[in-house]
Scaffold this motif. Structure first.
Motif, PDB file in Angstrom:
ATOM      1  N   UNK A  29       0.827  -1.203   0.000  1.00 49.42           N
ATOM      2  CA  UNK A  29       0.000   0.000   0.000  1.00 49.42           C
ATOM      3  C   UNK A  29       0.868   1.263   0.000  1.00 49.42           C
ATOM      4  N   UNK A  30       1.895   1.284   0.812  1.00 46.38           N
ATOM      5  CA  UNK A  30       2.791   2.434   0.888  1.00 46.38           C
ATOM      6  C   UNK A  30       3.503   2.651  -0.446  1.00 46.38           C
ATOM      7  N   UNK A  31       3.948   1.579  -1.046  1.00 43.82           N
ATOM      8  CA  UNK A  31       4.632   1.686  -2.341  1.00 43.82           C
ATOM      9  C   UNK A  31       3.677   2.220  -3.401  1.00 43.82           C
ATOM     10  N   UNK A  32       2.459   1.711  -3.428  1.00 44.98           N
ATOM     11  CA  UNK A  32       1.468   2.182  -4.410  1.00 44.98           C
ATOM     12  C   UNK A  32       1.132   3.652  -4.181  1.00 44.98           C
ATOM     13  N   UNK A  33       1.040   4.062  -2.928  1.00 42.71           N
ATOM     14  CA  UNK A  33       0.781   5.466  -2.624  1.00 42.71           C
ATOM     15  C   UNK A  33       1.943   6.347  -3.088  1.00 42.71           C
ATOM     16  N   UNK A  34       3.147   5.845  -2.948  1.00 42.24           N
ATOM     17  CA  UNK A  34       4.318   6.581  -3.416  1.00 42.24           C
ATOM     18  C   UNK A  34       4.290   6.783  -4.924  1.00 42.24           C
ATOM     19  N   UNK A  35       3.951   5.726  -5.655  1.00 38.14           N
ATOM     20  CA  UNK A  35       3.847   5.848  -7.112  1.00 38.14           C
ATOM     21  C   UNK A  35       2.712   6.792  -7.502  1.00 38.14           C
ATOM     22  N   UNK A  36       1.581   6.715  -6.795  1.00 39.24           N
ATOM     23  CA  UNK A  36       0.452   7.603  -7.083  1.00 39.24           C
ATOM     24  C   UNK A  36       0.841   9.054  -6.813  1.00 39.24           C
TER      25      UNK A  36
END
Length: 61
Positions: A29-36
């Motif tokens: 989730x944190x990684x996806x938020x970073x990409x977003x």
């Protein structure tokens, strides 16, 4: 961005990304938020540049 793209950017395999999604959902989730967040910043930059170009065009008239 595809999982392959993300994996390449992070220096891991696509299997690692899939494993994180299943076994470490908070990390995923944190990684996806970073990409977003990165995509939102890039989009904001592009919009700013378009607005600046429009401003210059209107100012010249």
């Amino acid at each position: 961005m595809t999982q392959r793209d993300m994996a390449g950017y992070l220096g891991v395999s696509t299997a690692t990304i899939r494993n994180w999604r299943k076994e470490k959902p908070n990390l995923y989730k944190i990684i996806m938020q970073g990409f977003a967040f990165e995509e939102a910043i890039e989009s904001a930059k592009e919009n700013y540049e378009k607005l600046e170009a429009l401003k210059e065009k209107v100012s010249k008239k």
